[in-house]
Design a protein around this motif. Structure first.
Motif, PDB file in Angstrom:
ATOM      1  N   THR A  27      -8.424  32.689  37.294  1.00  0.00           N
ATOM      2  CA  THR A  27      -9.483  31.793  37.780  1.00  0.00           C
ATOM      3  C   THR A  27     -10.225  31.176  36.611  1.00  0.00           C
ATOM      4  O   THR A  27     -10.508  29.972  36.595  1.00  0.00           O
ATOM      5  N   MET A  50     -17.850  31.891  39.957  1.00  0.00           N
ATOM      6  CA  MET A  50     -16.924  31.221  40.871  1.00  0.00           C
ATOM      7  C   MET A  50     -16.893  31.973  42.183  1.00  0.00           C
ATOM      8  O   MET A  50     -16.569  33.167  42.217  1.00  0.00           O
ATOM      9  N   LYS A  97      -8.133  28.471  34.999  1.00  0.00           N
ATOM     10  CA  LYS A  97      -8.093  27.250  35.808  1.00  0.00           C
ATOM     11  C   LYS A  97      -9.394  26.451  35.672  1.00  0.00           C
ATOM     12  O   LYS A  97      -9.378  25.221  35.702  1.00  0.00           O
ATOM     13  N   ILE A  98     -10.497  27.139  35.511  1.00  0.00           N
ATOM     14  CA  ILE A  98     -11.769  26.447  35.281  1.00  0.00           C
ATOM     15  C   ILE A  98     -11.743  25.758  33.930  1.00  0.00           C
ATOM     16  O   ILE A  98     -12.137  24.592  33.798  1.00  0.00           O
ATOM     17  N   LEU A 125     -10.197  23.943  38.525  1.00  0.00           N
ATOM     18  CA  LEU A 125     -11.281  24.375  39.410  1.00  0.00           C
ATOM     19  C   LEU A 125     -12.634  24.001  38.808  1.00  0.00           C
ATOM     20  O   LEU A 125     -12.798  23.985  37.585  1.00  0.00           O
ATOM     21  N   GLU A 126     -13.586  23.722  39.686  1.00  0.00           N
ATOM     22  CA  GLU A 126     -14.970  23.464  39.278  1.00  0.00           C
ATOM     23  C   GLU A 126     -15.778  24.720  39.560  1.00  0.00           C
ATOM     24  O   GLU A 126     -15.750  25.236  40.686  1.00  0.00           O
TER      25      GLU A 126
END
Length: 252
Positions: A78, A21, A81-82, A87-88
């Motif tokens: 992070t 990311m 969230k992925i 998130l992508e």
């Protein structure tokens, strides 16, 4: 052989495959939106890349309880969230099998101008619940949150702890396939924290719910989880039995 591989894959609730990311950060300090656009027009604005995660891979078996440990800024949130689909990833892939109850950033998506009751329907819709489902379970949600006298009060008058109560009650009103918990229990009073932990334990005891748990309290991770993944500065440092990983993390 291909059939065997497919069968093994289905045993995982979450597969994180070589995930990277990258965030682009402005290199200059700008004090206003006007300064940003002026710098952009003059081509004076430069961005530098920040890799929050670097080629991270791990699998979470169905029905397991896995802890995610690491210092502040290590990339844990992070990663969550992925997995939650917020998130992508810049590179790599995250495969999730089943519906998720994401207990991260409780209250995100709420409208503070609406009442708590209205926000139950709003947030429930964001989580994929139908109006009929909420109608059938709204009493359960209110009972768990213990905020009966405040349901028709605008959320802007709520404390952060009260918002957390409502959000947690909505997200866990039904047994999810996957429960993602990120420091949720640090918000609210000690009695409600214990009530939340008891609900999480009740899900774990069924053996059907997969739990991914993040906490800075290593003792809590050891008590709740079976295995752990240690991420540090965006890199996976270790994965294995929770006692071994937590011991290595303490002694780093």
């Amino acid at each position: 052989m291909s059939e065997q591989i497919a069968t093994n894959e289905q045993e995982y609730a979450i597969e994180v495959k070589d995930v990277t990311m990258v965030f682009n950060m402005a290199s200059a300090k700008l004090n206003s939106l006007k300064e940003y656009f002026i710098a952009l027009a003059r081509r004076e604005l430069f961005f530098k890349e920040f890799k929050a995660l670097k080629n991270v891979s791990f699998n979470v078996p169905k029905g397991s309880v896995v802890g995610l440990v690491g210092t502040n800024g290590s990339g844990k949130s992070t990663m969550l969230k992925i997995i939650a689909g917020v998130l992508e990833p810049t590179e790599g892939e995250c495969v999730v099998r089943g519906n998720i109850a994401p207990l991260i950033e409780l209250g995100a998506g709420f409208d503070i101008e609406l009442t708590a009751r209205e926000n139950i329907y709003l947030n429930g819709a964001l989580l994929g619940y139908t109006k009929t489902f909420i109608d059938e379970h709204i009493d359960d949600i209110i009972d768990f949150a213990e905020l009966h006298d405040f349901m028709d009060m605008p959320l802007k008058n709520y404390s952060s702890g009260m918002v957390a109560r409502i959000a947690f009650a909505i997200a866990t009103v039904t047994e999810p396939d996957i429960l993602i918990v990120d420091e949720t229990l640090s918000v609210g009073d000690v009695f409600f924290q214990e009530k939340c932990m008891n609900r999480i334990r009740s899900f774990i005891d069924t053996g059907k719910v997969t739990v991914l748990f993040v906490s800075h309290d290593i003792n809590q991770v050891e008590n709740l989880c079976q295995t752990a993944v240690w991420i540090e500065k965006g890199v996976k440092r270790m994965e294995g039995p929770v006692a071994e990983v937590c011991e290595a993390y303490r002694n780093q």
